[in-house]
Write a protein that holds these residues in place. Structure first.
Motif, PDB file in Angstrom:
ATOM      1  N   THR A  63      -3.655   2.545   2.707  1.00  0.00           N
ATOM      2  CA  THR A  63      -2.404   2.644   3.473  1.00  0.00           C
ATOM      3  C   THR A  63      -2.696   2.811   4.963  1.00  0.00           C
ATOM      4  O   THR A  63      -2.067   2.173   5.809  1.00  0.00           O
ATOM      5  CB  THR A  63      -1.556   3.815   2.969  1.00  0.00           C
ATOM      6  OG1 THR A  63      -1.260   3.625   1.583  1.00  0.00           O
ATOM      7  CG2 THR A  63      -0.256   3.928   3.754  1.00  0.00           C
ATOM      8  N   LEU A  64      -3.669   3.658   5.264  1.00  0.00           N
ATOM      9  CA  LEU A  64      -4.030   3.869   6.664  1.00  0.00           C
ATOM     10  C   LEU A  64      -4.567   2.578   7.288  1.00  0.00           C
ATOM     11  O   LEU A  64      -4.206   2.215   8.410  1.00  0.00           O
ATOM     12  CB  LEU A  64      -5.077   4.975   6.767  1.00  0.00           C
ATOM     13  CG  LEU A  64      -5.559   5.318   8.188  1.00  0.00           C
ATOM     14  CD1 LEU A  64      -4.395   5.784   9.040  1.00  0.00           C
ATOM     15  CD2 LEU A  64      -6.646   6.388   8.133  1.00  0.00           C
TER      16      LEU A  64
ATOM     17  N   LEU B 249       8.787   5.779   9.325  1.00  0.00           N
ATOM     18  CA  LEU B 249       7.603   6.563   8.973  1.00  0.00           C
ATOM     19  C   LEU B 249       7.583   7.953   9.606  1.00  0.00           C
ATOM     20  O   LEU B 249       6.866   8.836   9.136  1.00  0.00           O
ATOM     21  CB  LEU B 249       6.340   5.799   9.402  1.00  0.00           C
ATOM     22  CG  LEU B 249       6.096   4.462   8.693  1.00  0.00           C
ATOM     23  CD1 LEU B 249       4.902   3.762   9.292  1.00  0.00           C
ATOM     24  CD2 LEU B 249       5.903   4.671   7.197  1.00  0.00           C
ATOM     25  N   SER B 250       8.362   8.160  10.668  1.00  0.00           N
ATOM     26  CA  SER B 250       8.248   9.437  11.365  1.00  0.00           C
ATOM     27  C   SER B 250       9.520  10.276  11.340  1.00  0.00           C
ATOM     28  O   SER B 250       9.459  11.481  11.600  1.00  0.00           O
ATOM     29  CB  SER B 250       7.833   9.194  12.824  1.00  0.00           C
ATOM     30  OG  SER B 250       8.831   8.452  13.512  1.00  0.00           O
ATOM     31  N   ASP B 251      10.667   9.644  11.095  1.00  0.00           N
ATOM     32  CA  ASP B 251      11.899  10.442  11.061  1.00  0.00           C
ATOM     33  C   ASP B 251      11.855  11.446   9.912  1.00  0.00           C
ATOM     34  O   ASP B 251      11.412  11.124   8.810  1.00  0.00           O
ATOM     35  CB  ASP B 251      13.125   9.531  10.882  1.00  0.00           C
ATOM     36  CG  ASP B 251      13.498   8.815  12.169  1.00  0.00           C
ATOM     37  OD1 ASP B 251      12.770   8.982  13.161  1.00  0.00           O
ATOM     38  OD2 ASP B 251      14.514   8.090  12.171  1.00  0.00           O
ATOM     39  N   ARG B 252      12.305  12.633  10.164  1.00  0.00           N
ATOM     40  CA  ARG B 252      12.359  13.653   9.109  1.00  0.00           C
ATOM     41  C   ARG B 252      13.534  14.578   9.362  1.00  0.00           C
ATOM     42  O   ARG B 252      14.002  14.733  10.488  1.00  0.00           O
ATOM     43  CB  ARG B 252      11.065  14.469   9.076  1.00  0.00           C
ATOM     44  CG  ARG B 252      10.752  15.212  10.365  1.00  0.00           C
ATOM     45  CD  ARG B 252       9.393  15.881  10.280  1.00  0.00           C
ATOM     46  NE  ARG B 252       9.018  16.528  11.520  1.00  0.00           N
ATOM     47  CZ  ARG B 252       9.383  17.757  11.851  1.00  0.00           C
ATOM     48  NH1 ARG B 252      10.149  18.473  11.013  1.00  0.00           N
ATOM     49  NH2 ARG B 252       9.008  18.292  12.998  1.00  0.00           N
ATOM     50  N   GLN B 253      14.008  15.131   8.306  1.00  0.00           N
ATOM     51  CA  GLN B 253      15.101  16.082   8.407  1.00  0.00           C
ATOM     52  C   GLN B 253      14.547  17.481   8.633  1.00  0.00           C
ATOM     53  O   GLN B 253      13.565  17.883   8.014  1.00  0.00           O
ATOM     54  CB  GLN B 253      15.953  16.065   7.141  1.00  0.00           C
ATOM     55  CG  GLN B 253      16.766  14.782   6.972  1.00  0.00           C
ATOM     56  CD  GLN B 253      17.708  14.863   5.788  1.00  0.00           C
ATOM     57  OE1 GLN B 253      17.556  15.733   4.929  1.00  0.00           O
ATOM     58  NE2 GLN B 253      18.680  13.963   5.755  1.00  0.00           N
TER      59      GLN B 253
ATOM     60  N   THR C  53       0.826  -1.206   0.000  1.00  0.00           N
ATOM     61  CA  THR C  53       0.000   0.000   0.000  1.00  0.00           C
ATOM     62  C   THR C  53       0.862   1.259   0.000  1.00  0.00           C
ATOM     63  O   THR C  53       0.502   2.271  -0.614  1.00  0.00           O
ATOM     64  CB  THR C  53      -0.933   0.022   1.220  1.00  0.00           C
ATOM     65  OG1 THR C  53      -0.157   0.002   2.420  1.00  0.00           O
ATOM     66  CG2 THR C  53      -1.871  -1.172   1.205  1.00  0.00           C
ATOM     67  N   LEU C  54       2.030   1.210   0.650  1.00  0.00           N
ATOM     68  CA  LEU C  54       2.950   2.354   0.624  1.00  0.00           C
ATOM     69  C   LEU C  54       3.472   2.597  -0.791  1.00  0.00           C
ATOM     70  O   LEU C  54       3.581   3.752  -1.236  1.00  0.00           O
ATOM     71  CB  LEU C  54       4.118   2.119   1.586  1.00  0.00           C
ATOM     72  CG  LEU C  54       3.872   2.367   3.074  1.00  0.00           C
ATOM     73  CD1 LEU C  54       5.131   2.056   3.869  1.00  0.00           C
ATOM     74  CD2 LEU C  54       3.439   3.810   3.327  1.00  0.00           C
TER      75      LEU C  54
ATOM     76  N   ASP D  37       0.963   7.297  -6.465  1.00  0.00           N
ATOM     77  CA  ASP D  37      -0.173   8.206  -6.670  1.00  0.00           C
ATOM     78  C   ASP D  37      -0.613   8.769  -5.321  1.00  0.00           C
ATOM     79  O   ASP D  37      -1.618   8.337  -4.751  1.00  0.00           O
ATOM     80  CB  ASP D  37      -1.318   7.466  -7.348  1.00  0.00           C
ATOM     81  CG  ASP D  37      -2.461   8.395  -7.749  1.00  0.00           C
ATOM     82  OD1 ASP D  37      -2.308   9.635  -7.583  1.00  0.00           O
ATOM     83  OD2 ASP D  37      -3.498   7.889  -8.218  1.00  0.00           O
ATOM     84  N   PRO D  38       0.128   9.754  -4.779  1.00  0.00           N
ATOM     85  CA  PRO D  38      -0.186  10.299  -3.458  1.00  0.00           C
ATOM     86  C   PRO D  38      -1.551  10.963  -3.379  1.00  0.00           C
ATOM     87  O   PRO D  38      -2.136  11.072  -2.294  1.00  0.00           O
ATOM     88  CB  PRO D  38       0.934  11.314  -3.223  1.00  0.00           C
ATOM     89  CG  PRO D  38       2.016  10.940  -4.180  1.00  0.00           C
ATOM     90  CD  PRO D  38       1.334  10.375  -5.359  1.00  0.00           C
TER      91      PRO D  38
END
Length: 357
Positions: free
Chosen positions: A132-133, A316-320, A115-116, A122-123
């Motif tokens: 996905t959820l 899924l949560s790490d971000r710069q 699903t990801l 196609d976001p």
């Protein structure tokens, strides 16, 4: 030899023959009786001066191979240990499911990956977002459920340890009582010897035991590590402080202040206590298997689940977060806005280049 002596000699032979028949008949009748040991009548001659005047029954001995008995008890403990391990491993396999099965963890994880991938292509698709959820919720639910099930298995092991310790104490008490009766009778009671052996045999199922016999017919019982369970007179007592709930943070520790699971204390008559888990005093049998499942195998299973969950969380949560160059007097550096992060539960990683060296 007079007629009276002849009559007495013949009569003694008949009495011994009758006793021998009784012993044989008991052996046949109890051929399938658990704990019964085959008997043999010991007969000796009656002597008067330099003449044999007849025969008499001296004793009824058990036909028992001590080496075979010792090996059987060792194998009993080993079989019980592997049986516990097999049961809990089978339970774990059922929890995680057959690889590729509809409800297995790898299948749920692969569905989430699919699903990801669809969402990445196609976001803007509402369908892809919803799928996905849903897949993410299913994966989180599966991980949480597995974690709860693993802790339930640890709690089952904790309760089983408590039950087994209670039974071991009962057997030690029986051994003490029977041993006292055997020593009092001069060790000449095959029935009591069988009962004592049966109690020791069952005890060997729960923990490894080493038995030493004394000349008066009594025994002492210890573990293979040298911890005395019965000293020939007094049975020691095993105490287990069972915990009624189990969490992923509950671990065994030699420090009582940090220990969050039960431990087995061996207490003698003087009040001296030995932690049988800390000293590795129990090396085989059901107790050793249950302790290993609770404190090692199931803890490792929980660690694996935690590693999967942590990896998913980071992915899924790490971000710069961008930085802004700033100066403060003669010092230069960078500023980063952390106000959007939750108050706790996050790791911060900073990467920089040392241009000076």
């Amino acid at each position: 030899m007079g007629i009276g002596a002849v009559f007495n000699s013949a009569t003694s032979g008949l009495r011994v023959s009758q006793a021998a028949v009784e012993v044989v008949s008991n052996n046949i009748a109890n051929a399938d009786s658990v704990g019964y040991t085959r008997r043999q009548l010991v007969q000796v001659q009656d002597v008067a001066g330099d003449r044999t005047t007849g025969v008499r029954s001296a004793a009824v001995n058990r036909m028992l191979d001590i080496l075979v008995q010792r090996q059987m008890r060792q194998e009993t403990g080993g079989a019980a240990y592997t049986g516990v391990a097999a049961n809990y491993q089978n339970a774990l396999d059922q929890l995680f499911g057959t690889p590729g099965g509809a409800s297995s963890l790898d299948t749920i994880f692969n569905k989430f990956k699919q699903t990801l991938q669809a969402l990445a292509s196609d976001p803007a698709s509402a369908t892809n977002r919803s799928q996905t959820l849903g897949a993410a919720q299913a994966l989180a639910s599966s991980l949480n459920g597995l974690s709860s099930d693993v802790q339930n298995l640890r709690q089952q092991a904790e309760s089983a340890i408590a039950t087994t310790v209670g039974r071991a104490n009962d057997l030690l008490s029986q051994i003490q009582t029977l041993n006292s009766q055997i020593v009092g009778s001069g060790g000449a009671s095959p029935a009591l010897l069988d009962q004592r052996d049966a109690a020791i045999d069952e005890l060997s199922k729960y923990m490894d035991v080493r038995v030493s016999e004394s000349a008066n017919g009594g025994v002492t019982v210890a573990t293979s590590a040298g911890a005395t369970l019965f000293n020939g007179t007094q049975a020691m007592k095993l105490v287990f402080d069972e915990r009624t709930s189990m969490s992923p943070q509950a671990f065994y520790s030699t420090d009582p202040a940090q220990r969050q699971v039960g431990t087995i204390m061996l207490t003698d008559g003087s009040g001296v206590q030995i932690d049988m888990i800390a000293t590795k005093g129990i090396r085989s049998g059901e107790l050793a298997g249950l302790i290993e499942m609770r404190d090692s195998v199931l803890v490792q299973a929980q660690d694996q689940l935690d590693a999967v969950a942590a990896g998913m969380s980071r992915a899924l949560s790490d971000r710069q977060a961008p930085t802004t160059a700033v100066t403060s007097g003669a010092q230069t550096g960078f500023d980063i806005d952390l106000s959007t992060l939750p108050a706790s539960g996050n790791d911060l990683t900073f990467s920089y280049r040392d241009t000076a060296t």
